[in-house]
Design an enzyme around this catalytic site. Structure first.
Site, PDB file in Angstrom:
ATOM      1  CE  LYS A  72      37.230  90.851 -17.191  1.00 57.26           C
ATOM      2  NZ  LYS A  72      35.848  91.187 -17.620  1.00 57.26           N
ATOM      3  CG  HIS A 109      34.562  95.763 -15.334  1.00 55.10           C
ATOM      4  ND1 HIS A 109      33.607  95.685 -16.326  1.00 55.10           N
ATOM      5  CD2 HIS A 109      35.541  94.896 -15.678  1.00 55.10           C
ATOM      6  CE1 HIS A 109      34.009  94.798 -17.236  1.00 55.10           C
ATOM      7  NE2 HIS A 109      35.169  94.311 -16.882  1.00 55.10           N
ATOM      8  NE  ARG A 131      27.915  98.937 -33.798  1.00 50.33           N
ATOM      9  CZ  ARG A 131      27.036  98.018 -33.435  1.00 50.33           C
ATOM     10  NH1 ARG A 131      25.922  98.395 -32.840  1.00 50.33           N
ATOM     11  NH2 ARG A 131      27.242  96.734 -33.672  1.00 50.33           N
ATOM     12  NE  ARG A 175      28.841  95.638 -30.824  1.00 51.61           N
ATOM     13  CZ  ARG A 175      29.676  96.664 -30.917  1.00 51.61           C
ATOM     14  NH1 ARG A 175      30.572  96.701 -31.875  1.00 51.61           N
ATOM     15  NH2 ARG A 175      29.635  97.657 -30.056  1.00 51.61           N
ATOM     16  CG  ASP A 227      16.350  94.383 -28.647  1.00 45.35           C
ATOM     17  OD1 ASP A 227      17.392  93.700 -28.675  1.00 45.35           O
ATOM     18  OD2 ASP A 227      16.347  95.610 -28.455  1.00 45.35           O
ATOM     19  CB  THR A 269      11.729  94.188 -22.317  1.00 39.64           C
ATOM     20  OG1 THR A 269      12.462  95.173 -23.059  1.00 39.64           O
ATOM     21  CG2 THR A 269      12.297  92.808 -22.603  1.00 39.64           C
ATOM     22  CE1 TYR A 287      27.149  99.047 -21.669  1.00 39.22           C
ATOM     23  CE2 TYR A 287      25.497 100.799 -21.693  1.00 39.22           C
ATOM     24  CZ  TYR A 287      26.788 100.363 -21.432  1.00 39.22           C
ATOM     25  OH  TYR A 287      27.717 101.244 -20.920  1.00 39.22           O
ATOM     26  CB  SER A 295      24.114  91.963 -18.921  1.00 34.28           C
ATOM     27  OG  SER A 295      23.430  91.904 -20.143  1.00 34.28           O
ATOM     28  CG  ASP A 300      24.834  94.914 -15.435  1.00 32.44           C
ATOM     29  OD1 ASP A 300      25.832  95.653 -15.438  1.00 32.44           O
ATOM     30  OD2 ASP A 300      24.124  94.708 -16.432  1.00 32.44           O
ATOM     31  CG  LEU A 304      30.365  84.075 -20.310  1.00 34.82           C
ATOM     32  CD1 LEU A 304      28.941  84.581 -20.493  1.00 34.82           C
ATOM     33  CD2 LEU A 304      30.394  82.556 -20.209  1.00 34.82           C
TER      34      LEU A 304
END
Length: 368
Positions: free
Chosen positions: A77, A95, A129, A196, A219, A223, A243, A273, A275, A316
């Protein structure tokens, strides 16, 4: 060639028990000629003696600022907020590349100190990836937290402090017991189900007993028409696993929730996610990250409407710290073994190039 020195720092985030290196991967690095220093850390899931037993050198907690400048500092982190210059090379999740809150001040520390950042989120293979990610365990743990929050809600309570589980079996059994033995009848929607993270969420729901028809797996195809989506209001738990790289129409909005009135099934939103501070956040119904001690935050709906809780914990996977660490560190190992050749190895040269691009933006933003 001189010995490559890796320095595993301790994590300062509360409840964070994961580790970028494990005794298993540390031994493989030592066998390959690396020198590994490990900060003593009672919070880490692995005991200090486990690292010492495979040949690591134990050093004082949080002593990395005094490490030799040729030592690469590795952690997970972000570092605690500070204005201190950073002269070392750091490998971590920072981040700060997507203009999250405080992004430019983080990068300015490297500029002032002459250090380098290799952001773990942006270490990628030749196909783009990520070489290592906690995505699967993030989704798995996020779905678990969502199920626990739903159980608490059905009991008329608020979800209390979350504690890491020793292993997956203990987590599954614990959730089933909380749900009175089974999650049959619970309905969940996972967006980003093919990645994932999404696969982890779907697997958790299966393992605690949701029927396949009650796990909606969305997925990009589902959407593509753009939100907001009514279907989210018609499930008990919504788990966001996408993502986010650019603006997309929101999946869910406060006006939409309020308009549904009492005719809303949705009780828990899990934003894996996370965000939260991203200006493109597709779930703009909350504004703070939650924590292991306070895992949920209520959505302010301004009316006498059914409670809607959000989970937005940004680490998490530490609910399953040992398994998550072993998987992540093992995936990262091939890239770490290339560190002595990082000036010519694509995964590291690409990461350094991106760092300099983002640092240039930060310098402009900070007026340096």
């Amino acid at each position: 060639m001189s010995t490559q020195h890796l320095w595993l720092r301790c994590e300062k985030k509360e409840f964070e028990r994961r580790s970028a290196l494990t005794p298993t991967t540390a031994k493989k690095l030592i066998d390959a000629g690396f020198q590994i220093s490990v900060e003593r850390d009672e919070q880490r899931i692995f005991d200090d003696v486990e690292f010492e037993a495979v040949g690591c050198t134990l050093v004082d907690n949080s002593s990395w600022p005094t490490a030799p400048t040729d030592a690469l500092i590795i952690g997970l982190k972000e570092l605690p907020a500070s204005q201190e210059p950073l002269p070392h090379t750091h490998i971590q999740f920072a981040h700060c590349y997507k203009r999250q809150a405080g992004w430019s001040s983080v990068l300015a520390r490297f500029y002032k100190g002459g250090g380098t950042l290799y952001d773990l989120e942006f270490l990628t293979d030749a196909t783009g990836r990520r070489v290592a990610a906690f995505g699967y365990h993030a989704g798995f743990a996020g779905a678990a937290a969502g199920a626990l929050a739903l159980a608490a809600r059905r009991s008329g309570e608020k979800l209390g402090r979350l504690e890491p589980y020793e292993n997956e079996t203990a987590m599954i059994e614990g959730i089933k017991n909380t749900l009175s033995g089974s999650a049959k009848g619970v309905k969940a929607l996972v967006i980003g189900a093919l990645g994932r993270c999404g696969r982890g969420a779907v697997d958790l729901f299966r393992k605690i007993g949701l029927s396949e028809d009650d796990i909606l797996k969305w997925d990009m195809a589902e959407t593509a028409k753009g939100g907001p989506f009514q279907e989210i209001l018609d499930v008990d738990i919504f788990v966001n696993c996408i993502y986010l790289s650019s603006f997309i129409p929101p999946f869910l909005g406060k006006d939409q929730i309020i308009a549904a009135g009492q005719n809303r099934r949705l009780s828990v939103v899990v934003d894996v996610s996370c965000d939260t501070t991203n200006p493109f956040n597709p779930i703009p119904i909350y504004s703070i990250n939650t924590t292991f001690s306070e895992p949920t935050v209520p959505v302010d709906l301004g009316q006498d409407l059914p409670l809607l809780s959000v989970i937005s914990i940004d680490h998490l996977p530490t609910l399953l710290p040992r398994e998550a660490s072993e998987q992540f560190s093992n995936d990262l190992l091939p890239s770490l073994l290339e560190l002595p050749r990082r000036k010519t190895t694509r995964v590291w040269t690409d990461a350094e190039k991106l760092f300099h691009e983002k640092q240039k933006e930060a310098i402009a933003a900070e007026g340096l």
